[in-house]
Design a protein around this motif. Structure first.
Motif, mmCIF file in Angstrom:
data_model
loop_
_atom_site.group_PDB
_atom_site.id
_atom_site.type_symbol
_atom_site.label_atom_id
_atom_site.label_comp_id
_atom_site.label_asym_id
_atom_site.label_seq_id
_atom_site.Cartn_x
_atom_site.Cartn_y
_atom_site.Cartn_z
ATOM 1 N N UNK A 108 0.866 -1.068 0.597
ATOM 2 C CA UNK A 108 0.263 0.523 0.093
ATOM 3 C C UNK A 108 0.548 0.783 -0.164
ATOM 4 N N UNK A 109 1.800 1.142 -0.542
ATOM 5 C CA UNK A 109 3.279 2.201 0.194
ATOM 6 C C UNK A 109 2.994 3.460 -0.937
ATOM 7 N N UNK A 110 2.623 2.243 -1.850
ATOM 8 C CA UNK A 110 2.268 3.649 -3.540
ATOM 9 C C UNK A 110 1.118 4.106 -3.423
ATOM 10 N N UNK A 111 -0.721 3.086 -2.813
ATOM 11 C CA UNK A 111 -1.547 3.932 -2.536
ATOM 12 C C UNK A 111 -1.760 4.654 -2.390
ATOM 13 N N UNK A 112 -0.597 5.598 -0.818
ATOM 14 C CA UNK A 112 -1.313 6.105 -0.324
ATOM 15 C C UNK A 112 -0.533 7.524 -0.419
#
Length: 637
Positions: free
Chosen positions: A338-342
């Motif tokens: 979820x790093x990129x989604x944040x």
């Protein structure tokens, strides 16, 4: 620490605010523990004790008025004595001059004798007027002034005797009268704001209000953010009364606050706590960013979500992996995905850093604690503590938001439960108003205890369906705001007293002389003849003539002396209609620790202002209506 009144406190004097100062002794040293529990936990709602109306005067013993002779009277009597002593000498001098004029040979002795006689009479008259009449008139005028002042003195003596009689009556009544009456807000106020006060005052208010509600089966929650331990005494008394008590002292979050919440709820609580720290136009946008980040991170964590596990998840999203952290490998993989989604914008990066630092402040590696439960009758005390200023501040905000969330999800009740929030000054008026709105919706009575009355907190004064309690406010600006809120009223005050005294004295002299002369002349003849004489007897009878002249002359002298003395006196009193404070700011600054002023504004311009005291020990006094001491007296009677 609250307490019960000591023996000397029961007979204490009334102060300027018409309340009895009851010395507070520690509850642990009070021998009346059991009677205090029975008196407080009687199931009757009371917010304090209203002192029965008594005359406003001091109970100190006043000295009796003393009479002193006016200086004018003393001076008039002294002048009269001096003049009377001079009368013999002055009279002798006038007589000596007159005697000398009579004895010495002068041409025209008659005129001189008359002049000396006039001198003697006039001189003695002047002596009598100057030496006797004038001093006597001044003594009489001074006597009238003395009588007026003596009447005033007798009036003052009468007032003093009346005050002393009233003092004795109050001392007699206070020993047997029912002076303390239970006080509660009228109607059903959903919110009560308490401004000002000390730790003793807040603890007394919580104990007095909460004890009766607990006995009635209500649920009482005390949220103590003030570090004054305002709920400890109520917890001790409730435990002694056999009621359920739960107390939590939080220095960090060990799972007590966030356990039982899903990812969205955790995000709302933390984001709401962070939002109360921000001001400005971008606060709402930043709260949305915080909530989205926290929702994404908390959604990747297994239950239970604690501050330590949430901080570890935020660090992973920032790229700081810790293999020995509290998260499992599965949670780590989900977070990494979820790093990129944040996102990686500047706003998101800054928000991540702030959230990580704040959540780490309240995180702890200690074992999980008991979760907060607020349901069913009983007392729950949630208090925060700690020496770290930033950690204490953020923990207060998280705990406040946790209670606010509990309000949002709580079903509507009958309004018997009460929540005390002590020390919510730093949370901000917007969050406090949100809590009040949710409490009103679910039927929970909210009591806000705020240390100060300034800045944006003044917006909370006089809210809809609310009651205000004003305790001691030491700051003069805050006391002035509170006095303005209580209101003003028209009264008549004596603005001017005038007294005019006047005296007029006139003296006059007059002299008058006059001369009068007259002359008269008389002439006449007469004849006489006996009846028996014959006509031819010419020698019979007699005849004669007479002539005379009369002259007269009179001289008059007049000497007049006149005196007049007039006294005038007038007194007047002027009253003016003034518009002034009902309660002066200095009175608010000098309230005793447990005293408060209840202010309620109703419809139709109705206003209720009552001075009361919330010391729980009042229930032990025999003069407290409905208290333990009063009930024991009725039972013995």
């Amino acid at each position: 620490m609250i307490g019960v009144p000591s023996e000397e406190g029961v007979a204490g004097d009334l102060d300027d605010a018409d309340t009895v100062r009851l010395p507070i002794v520690p509850l642990a040293r009070a021998s009346a523990m059991a009677p205090l529990v029975r008196g407080l936990f009687d199931g009757v709602e009371r917010w304090g004790w209203e002192f029965a109306p008594l005359p406003r005067f001091s109970l100190t013993l006043e000295p009796a008025p003393e009479w002193r002779e006016p200086a004018e009277v003393v001076a008039a009597w002294r002048l009269r004595r001096q003049r009377l002593r001079q009368v013999p000498w002055m009279s002798a001098g006038v007589g000596a001059v007159a005697w000398g004029g009579w004895a010495l040979p002068f041409a025209g002795a008659v005129v001189v004798d008359v002049a000396m006689s006039v001198w003697l009479v006039a001189g003695l008259a002047v002596v009598l007027v100057r030496q006797v009449a004038v001093p006597r008139s001044r003594v009489r005028a001074a006597g009238r002034e003395r009588d007026f002042r003596f009447d005033l003195f007798r009036h003052r003596v009468g007032e003093w005797r009346a005050r002393m009689s009233a003092r004795d009556e109050v001392l007699r009544v206070r020993a047997v009268a029912k002076e303390w009456l239970p006080l509660r807000p009228t109607g059903s106020a959903a919110r009560v704001e308490v401004f000002g006060g000390t730790g003793d005052g807040w603890a007394s208010l919580v104990t007095t209000v909460g004890s009766a509600l607990l006995r009635a089966g209500s649920s009482v929650l005390v949220l103590d953010l003030s570090e004054r331990r305002v709920g400890d005494d109520l917890a001790v008394l409730a435990d002694a009364a056999g009621l359920p008590v739960s107390a939590f002292a939080l220095a960090r979050d060990d799972g007590t606050l966030l356990r039982g919440l899903d990812a969205d709820e955790v995000a709302e609580v933390i984001a709401g706590a962070v939002a109360t720290m921000r001001t400005g136009t971008e606060a709402a946008d930043l709260r949305v960013v915080d909530a989205s980040i926290l929702t994404a991170v908390a959604g990747c964590l297994n239950s239970p979500v604690t501050a330590a596990r949430l901080a570890a998840g935020l660090r992973i999203v920032r790229g700081h992996y810790d293999s020995e952290g509290p998260l499992t490998q599965a949670e780590t993989r989900r977070l990494t995905g979820h790093i990129d989604a944040v996102g990686n914008t500047d706003r998101v990066v800054n928000a991540l850093q702030s959230l990580t630092n704040l959540v780490e402040l309240i995180a702890t590696d200690e074992p999980l604690g008991e979760p907060v439960k607020w349901s069913g009758p009983g007392l729950t005390v949630l208090a925060t503590e700690g020496s770290h200023a930033r950690r204490k501040d953020f923990l207060d905000r998280v705990l406040f938001e946790r209670v606010l969330h509990a309000m949002r999800v709580r079903p509507q009740q009958n309004g018997s439960d009460v929540v005390f929030v002590a020390g919510a000054d730093r949370i901000g008026p917007a969050a406090v108003e949100d809590l009040a709105r949710q409490a009103r919706r679910c039927g929970v009575r909210l009591v806000l205890m705020l240390e100060h009355l300034r800045d944006d907190l003044t917006r909370l004064l006089g809210g809809a369906d609310s009651t205000t309690l004003l305790m001691r406010l030491g700051n003069h600006e805050e006391a002035k705001i509170a006095a303005e809120f209580i209101g003003r009223e028209h009264t008549f005050k004596v603005s001017q007293i005038t007294r005019q005294v006047g005296q007029n004295f006139t003296e006059g002299y007059g002299e008058a002389t006059g001369t009068q002369s007259s002359t008269s002349r008389n002439e006449g003849t007469h004849h006489s003849r006996p009846d028996r004489a014959r006509w031819f007897d010419r020698k019979a009878g007699s005849s004669g003539s007479s002539a005379g002249t009369t002259s007269s002359r009179s001289d008059t002298w007049q000497h007049t002396v006149n005196y007049s003395l007039a006294d005038s006196e007038s007194t007047g009193t002027t009253e003016s209609r003034v518009y002034e404070f009902t309660v002066e700011p200095t009175q608010l600054q000098g309230l005793p620790p447990t005293a408060f002023i209840l202010v309620e504004h109703g419809g139709g311009g109705h206003r209720r202002v009552v001075l009361a005291d919330c010391n729980p020990g009042i229930t032990l006094l025999p003069s407290a209506v409905g208290g333990y001491g009063w009930a024991e007296g009725v039972r013995r009677a």
